[in-house]
Design an enzyme around this catalytic site. Structure first.
Site, PDB file in Angstrom:
ATOM      1  N   ASP A 264       0.860  -1.187   0.000  1.00  0.00           N
ATOM      2  CA  ASP A 264       0.000   0.000   0.000  1.00  0.00           C
ATOM      3  C   ASP A 264       0.894   1.233   0.000  1.00  0.00           C
ATOM      4  O   ASP A 264       1.549   1.521   0.993  1.00  0.00           O
ATOM      5  CB  ASP A 264      -0.907   0.021   1.241  1.00  0.00           C
ATOM      6  CG  ASP A 264      -1.985  -1.051   1.192  1.00  0.00           C
ATOM      7  OD1 ASP A 264      -1.764  -2.096   0.562  1.00  0.00           O
ATOM      8  OD2 ASP A 264      -3.049  -0.841   1.804  1.00  0.00           O
TER       9      ASP A 264
ATOM     10  N   LYS B 207      -6.890   3.356  -3.525  1.00  0.00           N
ATOM     11  CA  LYS B 207      -7.355   3.292  -2.137  1.00  0.00           C
ATOM     12  C   LYS B 207      -7.613   4.708  -1.650  1.00  0.00           C
ATOM     13  O   LYS B 207      -6.877   5.628  -2.016  1.00  0.00           O
ATOM     14  CB  LYS B 207      -6.265   2.593  -1.308  1.00  0.00           C
ATOM     15  CG  LYS B 207      -6.483   2.551   0.180  1.00  0.00           C
ATOM     16  CD  LYS B 207      -5.395   1.701   0.858  1.00  0.00           C
ATOM     17  CE  LYS B 207      -5.393   1.893   2.353  1.00  0.00           C
ATOM     18  NZ  LYS B 207      -4.296   1.180   3.036  1.00  0.00           N
TER      19      LYS B 207
ATOM     20  N   LYS C  72     -10.178   0.075  -2.790  1.00  0.00           N
ATOM     21  CA  LYS C  72     -10.154  -0.179  -1.341  1.00  0.00           C
ATOM     22  C   LYS C  72     -10.448   1.095  -0.565  1.00  0.00           C
ATOM     23  O   LYS C  72      -9.597   1.982  -0.496  1.00  0.00           O
ATOM     24  CB  LYS C  72      -8.775  -0.726  -0.935  1.00  0.00           C
ATOM     25  CG  LYS C  72      -8.600  -0.898   0.582  1.00  0.00           C
ATOM     26  CD  LYS C  72      -7.232  -1.489   0.937  1.00  0.00           C
ATOM     27  CE  LYS C  72      -7.013  -1.479   2.440  1.00  0.00           C
ATOM     28  NZ  LYS C  72      -5.658  -1.939   2.818  1.00  0.00           N
TER      29      LYS C  72
END
Lengths: 288, 313
Positions: B144, B209, B245
């Site tokens: 991430d 995300k 996400k």
């Protein structure tokens, strides 16, 4: 000139806010003369669930208040009802009480709050203990509030009974989710308005209105409710006892058929506070 | 306030990717909460949401022991074997090897690691890339990363994309999730534009995300919707499916179901699985389990019957 009648759609007091029922349903309330008076929120198990969440949020903060401060706040709540006694009497008369009986019930309700306000910093001395043990330990028992208490209020003396069931629970730092009388909900709704102007933190007392049959089973099975108190009939007692056994909660249920007298001296007691306490005993080693 | 040159480059970008109708988005997401989800669909939704959770711990006080217990929870969230495993655990790079030891190598639960000087991203590129490589070497399946918001807001889109591309290269076979940190992008237009910039340089199956969870405003239905629509438009243009996400601020089962409704109604069933949609969350899993238990027993559950519910008393 004639006026339009001002009918009402009051809201119930949950989590420090006034809410309508989750389903948005209402049921009509008639005054003693049979005229339409107000639409009362018809709360359901989802409102009960939300009220329990609100009570859980308020609980730790309320339990951490000093006993002295809880006493001050209960006293202030009594002041609020005393100051609006006429309005509260009128709400009771609306449900069919005679004016003199209504005034007497309001006075007794205020006195009951004052009674428990006095107990907040005293019950521990009576119920807690230093225990004699035959070993070098300092052994003592202290009390703790159980958590969230469910209250199911009866139809007779709806205000006094509700307050008599709620006050001992919150005295020690519990929070309460109460279901008011179905036939006489108005005093409980008014009480919610007074709770909002007392210093009681939002969520400590949550009052629902609606039909018992839609909520009894949730009162019984909700595992976050730690104790149940109230006045219920035989069928309801059975449902509550079964659900309470499953979710391991304490019950103190009075029988509707016994017609409990809330004016009696026995209707207030330190033992009503004990009913929603847990006891913790500690062994602390000491030197010779 | 943007400098004049960057204002021009933003204008060019907005012209390319199209603007966002803010009122329209907010009206649309307000409707999602009103959908009535009945028993069977609710059960399916709760279980699907469990399988989409990236069970996260990103705290300075994380210890190998805490990460190990998080991994146990990820492998077996609940007594009931019908409850699926979560998608991944999400930890700091230093905790990846502890997570790998706890999960073993033969597991469906993936290890995600935040990297690239999370959460600010304010470190030299060399350092950020080294962090990514170290996390992958320690056993991370997913990385991430945070985008360079400073570069984006200054209008240096090329720099921002080059950095993402460099991280893609450093990831090797690991899946990449690009954190836009929406609260620092300030407008829906910017969120959509940044989504497109990121999607153009990442691979099919990589994620965009919402946020780090470390700022005041995290995943909301609104910015989730903007990003879902960006993914949809990008997919219709290029045929490349990008995953999504939302992270931070999703705490209740009910919220997660509403997010799934947004996915279903915007992207369709192809995105309703944990390869295409994830929830970055720590406390969400407990509430999902609580609601699943309620569905199976019929009784509302107290939060303290589930692990790590510090809010109860």
């Amino acid at each position: 000139m004639s006026r339009l009648p001002i009918t009402k759609t009051p809201k119930v007091y949950v989590g420090g806010a006034f809410i309508r029922s989750e389903s948005a349903r209402v049921y009509p309330l008639k005054d003693a003369a049979g005229e339409f008076y107000a639409n009362i929120p018809q709360c359901t198990r989802k409102d009960l669930r939300n009220a329990v969440e609100a009570a859980a949020k308020a609980g730790p903060g309320w339990a951490k208040r000093t006993a002295y401060n809880r006493g001050q706040i209960l006293y202030r709540l009594a002041e609020m009802i005393e100051a609006r006694g006429g309005e509260m009497s009128a709400a009771l008369v609306l449900g069919g009480a005679k004016p003199a009986a209504a005034a007497r019930e309001v006075t007794a309700s205020v006195d009951r709050l004052i009674y428990y306000a006095g107990w907040t910093d005293k019950y521990e001395q009576v119920l807690g203990n230093v225990n004699p043990v035959a070993a070098p330990y300092f052994n003592f028992t202290v009390t703790e509030p159980m958590g969230i208490v469910g209250v199911i209020a009866p139809d007779s003396t709806p205000l006094l009974a509700l307050i008599s069931l709620v006050a001992p629970a919150i005295t020690s730092g519990n929070t309460v989710v109460a279901l008011a009388s179905t036939t006489q909900p108005y005093p409980a709704i008014l009480l919610g308005e007074m709770l909002a102007t007392s210093d009681l933190p939002g969520g400590v007392v949550n009052i629902l209105t609606g039909f018992r049959k839609e909520m009894i089973s949730t009162f019984a099975t909700h595992t976050h409710l730690r104790a149940l108190g109230g006045v219920v009939n035989a069928d309801e007692r059975k449902a509550l006892a079964l659900g309470a056994a499953d979710s391991v909660k304490r019950t103190h249920l009075l029988k509707t058929e016994d017609k409990p007298d809330w004016f009696a001296d026995t209707a207030q007691s330190v033992y009503a506070i004990r009913d929603t306490l847990e006891f913790k005993t500690t062994w602390h080693p000491i030197g010779a | 306030m943007l400098a004049r040159s960057s204002r021009r480059s933003f204008q060019r970008l907005f012209d390319q990717v199209g603007p966002v109708d803010q009122i329209g988005i907010e009206e649309r997401v307000a409707k999602y909460g009103t959908r009535s989800i009945k028993k069977g669909a609710k059960l399916w939704g709760l279980k699907t949401a469990v399988s989409m959770v990236d069970l996260t711990t990103l705290e300075g006080k994380d210890t190998p022991g805490k990460v190990a217990s998080l991994c146990q929870k990820a492998l077996r969230p609940h007594d009931d074997p019908a409850v699926p495993q979560v998608a991944a655990v999400c930890v700091y790079p230093a905790m990846v090897r502890h997570a790998r030891r706890a999960l073993g190598s033969d597991t469906a639960v993936r290890i995600a690691s935040v990297a690239t000087a999370f959460p600010s991203g304010q470190a030299p590129l060399k350092t950020r890339l080294a962090e990514v490589k170290a996390a992958v070497a320690d056993g991370a399946d997913e990385i991430d990363m945070v985008i360079n918001r400073g570069a984006f807001l200054a209008g240096e889109f090329g720099l921002m994309q080059d950095e993402i591309a460099a991280v893609v290269a450093a990831c090797g076979s690991a899946t990449l999730k690009v954190i836009l940190e929406v609260s620092e992008l300030e407008t829906y237009d910017n969120i959509r534009a940044a989504s497109f910039l990121a999607m153009r340089v990442i691979r099919p199956g990589d994620f965009i995300k919402t946020s780090t969870g470390k700022t005041s405003l995290n995943a909301t239905l609104g910015n989730n919707q903007v990003m879902l629509e960006a993914i949809r438009d990008f997919y219709l243009d290029s045929g490349i499916p990008i995953a999504m996400k939302p992270a931070g601020g999703i705490r209740t089962a009910k919220q997660s179901l509403t997010f799934l409704i947004a996915v279903k109604e915007t992207l369709g069933d192809a995105w309703l699985n944990n390869a295409r949609y994830r929830f970055g969350a720590s406390s969400l899993l407990n509430d999902l389990l609580r609601q699943l238990e309620k569905e199976s027993t019929g009784a509302y559950q107290a939060p303290y019957y589930f692990s790590e519910a510090a809010e109860s008393y």
